[in-house]
Write a protein that holds these residues in place. Sequence first.
Motif, short mmCIF file in Angstrom:
data_model
loop_
_atom_site.label_atom_id
_atom_site.label_comp_id
_atom_site.label_asym_id
_atom_site.label_seq_id
_atom_site.Cartn_x
_atom_site.Cartn_y
_atom_site.Cartn_z
N GLN A 99 11.86 -8.36 -2.23
CA GLN A 99 11.39 -9.62 -2.82
C GLN A 99 9.94 -9.93 -2.50
O GLN A 99 9.27 -10.61 -3.27
CB GLN A 99 12.28 -10.78 -2.36
N ASP A 100 9.45 -9.48 -1.35
CA ASP A 100 8.08 -9.78 -0.93
C ASP A 100 7.30 -8.47 -0.78
O ASP A 100 7.49 -7.75 0.20
CB ASP A 100 8.10 -10.55 0.40
N PRO A 101 6.41 -8.15 -1.71
CA PRO A 101 5.69 -6.87 -1.64
C PRO A 101 4.69 -6.79 -0.48
O PRO A 101 4.19 -5.72 -0.18
CB PRO A 101 4.97 -6.79 -2.98
N ALA A 102 4.42 -7.91 0.20
CA ALA A 102 3.50 -7.88 1.33
C ALA A 102 4.18 -7.39 2.61
O ALA A 102 3.51 -7.16 3.61
CB ALA A 102 2.91 -9.27 1.57
N LEU A 103 5.50 -7.23 2.58
CA LEU A 103 6.23 -6.81 3.77
C LEU A 103 6.44 -5.30 3.77
O LEU A 103 6.60 -4.67 2.72
CB LEU A 103 7.60 -7.50 3.85
N ASP A 104 6.47 -4.74 4.96
CA ASP A 104 6.69 -3.32 5.16
C ASP A 104 7.87 -3.15 6.11
O ASP A 104 8.31 -4.10 6.74
CB ASP A 104 5.43 -2.69 5.77
N GLY A 105 8.39 -1.95 6.24
CA GLY A 105 9.46 -1.70 7.19
C GLY A 105 10.76 -1.24 6.56
O GLY A 105 11.81 -1.28 7.19
N ASP A 106 10.70 -0.80 5.30
CA ASP A 106 11.92 -0.36 4.63
C ASP A 106 12.54 0.83 5.34
O ASP A 106 13.76 0.92 5.45
CB ASP A 106 11.62 -0.02 3.17
N ARG A 152 -0.35 -5.10 5.72
CA ARG A 152 1.05 -5.38 5.41
C ARG A 152 1.78 -5.68 6.72
O ARG A 152 1.68 -4.94 7.68
CB ARG A 152 1.69 -4.20 4.71
N GLN A 153 2.52 -6.74 6.72
CA GLN A 153 3.26 -7.17 7.91
C GLN A 153 4.65 -6.53 7.88
O GLN A 153 5.29 -6.43 6.84
CB GLN A 153 3.37 -8.69 7.93
N THR A 154 5.11 -6.11 9.04
CA THR A 154 6.43 -5.51 9.16
C THR A 154 7.50 -6.59 9.19
O THR A 154 7.36 -7.60 9.88
CB THR A 154 6.52 -4.66 10.45
N SER A 155 8.58 -6.36 8.46
CA SER A 155 9.69 -7.30 8.42
C SER A 155 10.37 -7.38 9.78
O SER A 155 10.72 -6.36 10.38
CB SER A 155 10.70 -6.86 7.36
#
Length: 91
Positions: free
Chosen positions: A47-54, A6-9
Amino acid sequence: MNVPVRQTSTLAVVSLVSGILGWTLLPFLGSLVAIVTGHMARKEIRQDPALDGDSMAIIGLVLGWVVVIGTVLAIFAFVLFFGGLAWLSTR
């Protein structure tokens, strides 16, 4: 066991860094940037489940809002204090 990476936003990182800068070098401007980019990052992550960093976005938002609310309260206290002094001096 292939685990998808997972890529960080990027916006979440910018929000966190701006929130820290809002406490140190750029008190009000850094906080405003942290708030704006934090909200944008949370929307992007939803919107994009592949992103991390919430969590980084939330921390940036909290840091930004604390500085903005503290600044507004400090200005309000300043106006009340000196307004009260001016009012007392006219009596």
